[in-house]
Motif scaffolding. Structure first.
Motif, mmCIF file in Angstrom:
data_model
loop_
_atom_site.group_PDB
_atom_site.id
_atom_site.type_symbol
_atom_site.label_atom_id
_atom_site.label_comp_id
_atom_site.label_asym_id
_atom_site.label_seq_id
_atom_site.Cartn_x
_atom_site.Cartn_y
_atom_site.Cartn_z
ATOM 1 N N VAL A 55 -9.509 33.951 30.339
ATOM 2 C CA VAL A 55 -10.307 35.174 30.460
ATOM 3 C C VAL A 55 -9.412 36.388 30.685
ATOM 4 C CG1 VAL A 55 -12.336 33.939 31.264
ATOM 5 C CG2 VAL A 55 -10.772 34.907 32.929
ATOM 6 N N GLU A 56 -8.128 36.164 30.734
ATOM 7 C CA GLU A 56 -7.149 37.238 30.863
ATOM 8 C C GLU A 56 -6.425 37.412 29.538
ATOM 9 O OE1 GLU A 56 -6.869 39.096 33.574
ATOM 10 O OE2 GLU A 56 -8.336 37.880 34.631
ATOM 11 N N SER A 57 -5.670 38.481 29.426
ATOM 12 C CA SER A 57 -4.857 38.663 28.234
ATOM 13 C C SER A 57 -3.687 37.674 28.273
ATOM 14 C CB SER A 57 -4.347 40.098 28.154
ATOM 15 O OG SER A 57 -3.588 40.403 29.302
ATOM 16 N N GLU A 58 -3.011 37.499 27.139
ATOM 17 C CA GLU A 58 -1.875 36.574 27.041
ATOM 18 C C GLU A 58 -0.840 36.918 28.114
ATOM 19 O OE1 GLU A 58 0.501 33.510 25.705
ATOM 20 O OE2 GLU A 58 -1.541 33.973 25.103
ATOM 21 N N PRO A 59 -0.470 35.961 28.966
ATOM 22 C CA PRO A 59 0.495 36.256 30.031
ATOM 23 C C PRO A 59 1.902 36.503 29.476
ATOM 24 C CG PRO A 59 -0.132 33.945 30.080
ATOM 25 C CD PRO A 59 -0.969 34.599 29.033
ATOM 26 N N ALA A 60 2.594 37.418 30.113
ATOM 27 C CA ALA A 60 3.969 37.735 29.732
ATOM 28 C C ALA A 60 4.916 36.675 30.287
ATOM 29 C CB ALA A 60 4.343 39.102 30.278
ATOM 30 N N ARG A 61 6.134 36.645 29.758
ATOM 31 C CA ARG A 61 7.131 35.706 30.277
ATOM 32 C C ARG A 61 7.506 36.065 31.708
ATOM 33 N NH1 ARG A 61 11.793 34.700 26.022
ATOM 34 N NH2 ARG A 61 12.323 33.185 27.612
ATOM 35 N N LEU A 62 7.686 37.348 31.971
ATOM 36 C CA LEU A 62 7.973 37.822 33.330
ATOM 37 C C LEU A 62 6.648 38.256 33.946
ATOM 38 C CD1 LEU A 62 9.815 38.743 35.642
ATOM 39 C CD2 LEU A 62 10.064 40.931 34.449
ATOM 40 N N VAL A 63 6.297 37.636 35.052
ATOM 41 C CA VAL A 63 5.028 37.947 35.704
ATOM 42 C C VAL A 63 5.337 38.618 37.042
ATOM 43 C CG1 VAL A 63 2.805 37.051 36.486
ATOM 44 C CG2 VAL A 63 4.011 35.911 34.609
ATOM 45 N N ARG A 64 5.209 39.909 37.066
ATOM 46 C CA ARG A 64 5.445 40.678 38.294
ATOM 47 C C ARG A 64 4.390 40.324 39.341
ATOM 48 N NH1 ARG A 64 10.430 42.774 37.609
ATOM 49 N NH2 ARG A 64 10.643 43.862 35.632
ATOM 50 N N ALA A 65 4.770 40.395 40.595
ATOM 51 C CA ALA A 65 3.855 40.035 41.688
ATOM 52 C C ALA A 65 2.543 40.799 41.574
ATOM 53 C CB ALA A 65 4.516 40.287 43.037
ATOM 54 N N ALA A 66 2.602 42.073 41.232
ATOM 55 C CA ALA A 66 1.395 42.894 41.135
ATOM 56 C C ALA A 66 0.498 42.468 39.974
ATOM 57 C CB ALA A 66 1.776 44.365 40.978
ATOM 58 N N ASP A 67 1.053 41.730 39.004
ATOM 59 C CA ASP A 67 0.296 41.317 37.816
ATOM 60 C C ASP A 67 -0.193 39.873 37.879
ATOM 61 O OD1 ASP A 67 0.741 43.835 36.691
ATOM 62 O OD2 ASP A 67 2.651 43.180 35.820
ATOM 63 N N GLN A 68 0.096 39.174 38.976
ATOM 64 C CA GLN A 68 -0.315 37.777 39.093
ATOM 65 C C GLN A 68 -1.807 37.723 39.439
ATOM 66 O OE1 GLN A 68 2.392 36.274 42.057
ATOM 67 N NE2 GLN A 68 4.152 36.474 40.691
ATOM 68 N N PRO A 69 -2.608 37.084 38.575
ATOM 69 C CA PRO A 69 -4.053 37.040 38.825
ATOM 70 C C PRO A 69 -4.370 36.342 40.143
ATOM 71 C CG PRO A 69 -3.528 36.245 36.610
ATOM 72 C CD PRO A 69 -2.232 36.396 37.344
ATOM 73 N N VAL A 70 -5.282 36.941 40.901
ATOM 74 C CA VAL A 70 -5.725 36.378 42.175
ATOM 75 C C VAL A 70 -7.229 36.159 42.087
ATOM 76 C CG1 VAL A 70 -5.947 36.761 44.659
ATOM 77 C CG2 VAL A 70 -3.894 37.546 43.453
#
Length: 195
Positions: free
Chosen positions: A80-95
């Motif tokens: 249900v999210e967009s394609e995850p990037a290789r680098l996942v910044r803490a602010a971008d990690q789904p919670v």
């Protein structure tokens, strides 16, 4: 729009995407609500309300649906999210937070096409318990590392009491139960590896 309103709008949008994805999965399988209710053990009316976005599912209920659809919870949420990037910044990690138990799940390394593992951070409040009837994928490899608090983890009838720094690794074929006896929340890292 204030910051709180923006956060609520993002949560509402995520719930709407989750509801649509769950309805889509049922459609992909060609199942009626009655058939899904029979397979999952969740009432038809609850499934209908979830798919219409009227209620937000609990972690336990999502676990039942993931089992039926043969997906990990992280994989379902990533759909249900967009394609995850290789680098996942803490602010971008789904919670995701289970409103019923207060369980908080951060997808540190979300599922990604071509990769078999994912990493989550879980925080289970003191006194909270989550039961899973079946694994989302039979034989799912799991590695749990407890960072804070205490956690009682029952895997297929065998109970393990974990303290900070302890790790437990297993393949899951049956039921599991996460129980935080307290007095503080249990925070852990869980690595899931598809068979």
């Amino acid at each position: 729009m204030g910051e709180v309103d923006q956060v609520e709008a993002q949560l509402d949008a995520a719930d709407a995407r989750l509801a649509a994805r769950l309805a889509g999965l049922r459609g992909e399988h060609g199942w009626s609500l009655d058939e899904l209710a029979k397979r999952s053990g969740v009432s038809r009316s609850t499934l209908s309300r979830i798919e219409r976005g009227e209620i937000s599912p609990t972690a336990s209920l999502l676990g039942k649906l993931c089992t039926v659809y043969r997906r990990t919870l992280s994989r379902l949420l990533s759909e249900v999210e967009s394609e995850p990037a290789r680098l996942v910044r803490a602010a971008d990690q789904p919670v995701w937070t289970d409103a019923t138990t207060g369980f908080r799940r951060r997808s540190v390394s979300p599922p990604h096409a071509g990769l078999r593992a994912e990493v989550i951070e879980g925080t289970l409040p003191a006194g909270a318990t989550i039961d899973y009837d079946d694994p989302p994928v039979p034989g799912l490899e799991q590695h749990l590392w407890l960072l804070e608090g205490s956690l009682r983890l029952t895997v297929q009838g065998e109970t393990h009491d974990l303290e900070p720094g302890d790790s437990l690794r297993f393949r899951l074929w049956g039921t599991s139960r996460f129980d935080c006896p307290g007095p503080t929340p249990a925070r852990y890292v869980l690595t899931l590896v598809l068979p």
